[in-house]
Enzyme design. Structure first.
Site, PDB file in Angstrom:
ATOM      1  N   GLY A  46      92.516  26.028  67.296  1.00  0.00           N
ATOM      2  CA  GLY A  46      92.296  27.185  68.145  1.00  0.00           C
ATOM      3  C   GLY A  46      92.763  28.444  67.438  1.00  0.00           C
ATOM      4  N   GLN A  51      95.189  37.107  66.256  1.00  0.00           N
ATOM      5  CA  GLN A  51      95.761  36.455  65.067  1.00  0.00           C
ATOM      6  C   GLN A  51      95.007  36.819  63.788  1.00  0.00           C
ATOM      7  OE1 GLN A  51      95.744  32.362  67.120  1.00  0.00           O
ATOM      8  NE2 GLN A  51      97.368  32.192  65.609  1.00  0.00           N
ATOM      9  N   CYS A  94     101.457  26.661  65.468  1.00  0.00           N
ATOM     10  CA  CYS A  94     100.581  27.829  65.538  1.00  0.00           C
ATOM     11  C   CYS A  94     100.310  28.324  64.123  1.00  0.00           C
ATOM     12  CB  CYS A  94     101.279  28.915  66.352  1.00  0.00           C
ATOM     13  SG  CYS A  94     100.366  30.462  66.451  1.00  0.00           S
ATOM     14  N   LEU A  95      99.077  28.722  63.842  1.00  0.00           N
ATOM     15  CA  LEU A  95      98.728  29.215  62.502  1.00  0.00           C
ATOM     16  C   LEU A  95      99.464  30.506  62.159  1.00  0.00           C
ATOM     17  CD1 LEU A  95      94.851  28.580  62.456  1.00  0.00           C
ATOM     18  CD2 LEU A  95      96.645  27.212  61.365  1.00  0.00           C
ATOM     19  N   HIS A 136      98.074  27.995  75.236  1.00  0.00           N
ATOM     20  CA  HIS A 136      98.601  28.556  73.986  1.00  0.00           C
ATOM     21  C   HIS A 136      97.792  29.784  73.550  1.00  0.00           C
ATOM     22  CE1 HIS A 136     100.375  27.998  69.793  1.00  0.00           C
ATOM     23  NE2 HIS A 136      99.375  28.829  69.568  1.00  0.00           N
ATOM     24  N   GLU A 137      96.466  29.666  73.568  1.00  0.00           N
ATOM     25  CA  GLU A 137      95.623  30.774  73.095  1.00  0.00           C
ATOM     26  C   GLU A 137      95.636  31.945  74.066  1.00  0.00           C
ATOM     27  OE1 GLU A 137      94.872  30.618  70.097  1.00  0.00           O
ATOM     28  OE2 GLU A 137      95.127  28.461  69.837  1.00  0.00           O
ATOM     29  N   HIS A 140      98.575  34.057  73.519  1.00  0.00           N
ATOM     30  CA  HIS A 140      98.393  35.005  72.407  1.00  0.00           C
ATOM     31  C   HIS A 140      97.784  36.310  72.910  1.00  0.00           C
ATOM     32  CE1 HIS A 140      99.442  33.051  68.659  1.00  0.00           C
ATOM     33  NE2 HIS A 140      98.732  31.972  68.943  1.00  0.00           N
TER      34      HIS A 140
HETATM   35 NI    NI Z   1      98.802  30.115  68.063  1.00  0.00          NI
END
Ligand code: NI
Length: 169
Positions: A46, A51, A94-95, A136-137, A140
């Protein structure tokens, strides 16, 4: 298609709430394609626009990508309408948060509304991994990271470790 740079914690940009998408045009579609490529190339499941440097409310995800077959999903201006139950999301990562994973408390089931990449209304009832991913997304998009949902002590330990690493590199 081009790969986008992923913004990493502790960059303040990640803490800013995003604005709704107002124009679904060709440029937007191109950005979505670049975002998807970026997510796949980083082996993520995701990615939120913020991001990759765009402060608008949309996400891409694909929780089936282990299967070799891509099943890209796009959600524009998503909102969580209902949450139910509680589960521990094990070893969430998380990236944008390097070298760190932690268990996180999440709702077990969510009802999410938004739009697809063509602007058609979309309604998703999710549980399991998809429910966790959506929470989670969508976090963000509100300027929140999963490390904002762990204990202060754990977060401080991670920050210290990261600062040390950033200094020595
Ligand atoms: Ni993330």
């Amino acid at each position: 298609m081009s790969l986008l740079d992923i913004v990493k914690y502790p960059d303040d940009f990640l803490l800013k709430p995003t604005k709704p998408v107002e124009n679904i045009d060709g440029e937007f579609q191109q950005f979505i394609n670049d975002m998807a490529e970026t997510m796949y190339s980083a082996s993520g499941i995701g990615l939120a626009a913020i991001q990759v440097g765009k402060s608008n409310s949309f996400i891409v995800y694909d929780i089936q990508q282990q299967d070799d077959v891509r099943n890209l999903q796009v959600l524009v201006n998503p909102r969580i309408i209902e949450m139910e139950g509680q589960i521990i999301s094990e070893s969430e990562g998380c990236l944008s948060v390097l070298d760190y994973r932690s268990d996180v408390k999440r709702a077990e089931r969510v009802l999410v509304e938004g739009y697809d990449r063509e602007g058609k209304p979309k309604r998703i009832e999710a549980d399991g991994l998809l429910a966790i991913l959506l929470q989670h997304e969508i976090d963000h998009l509100e300027g929140r990271l999963f490390i904002d949902r762990i204990s202060l002590l754990k977060r401080e330990l991670y920050k210290k470790r990261l600062q040390k690493k950033l200094k020595s590199s």
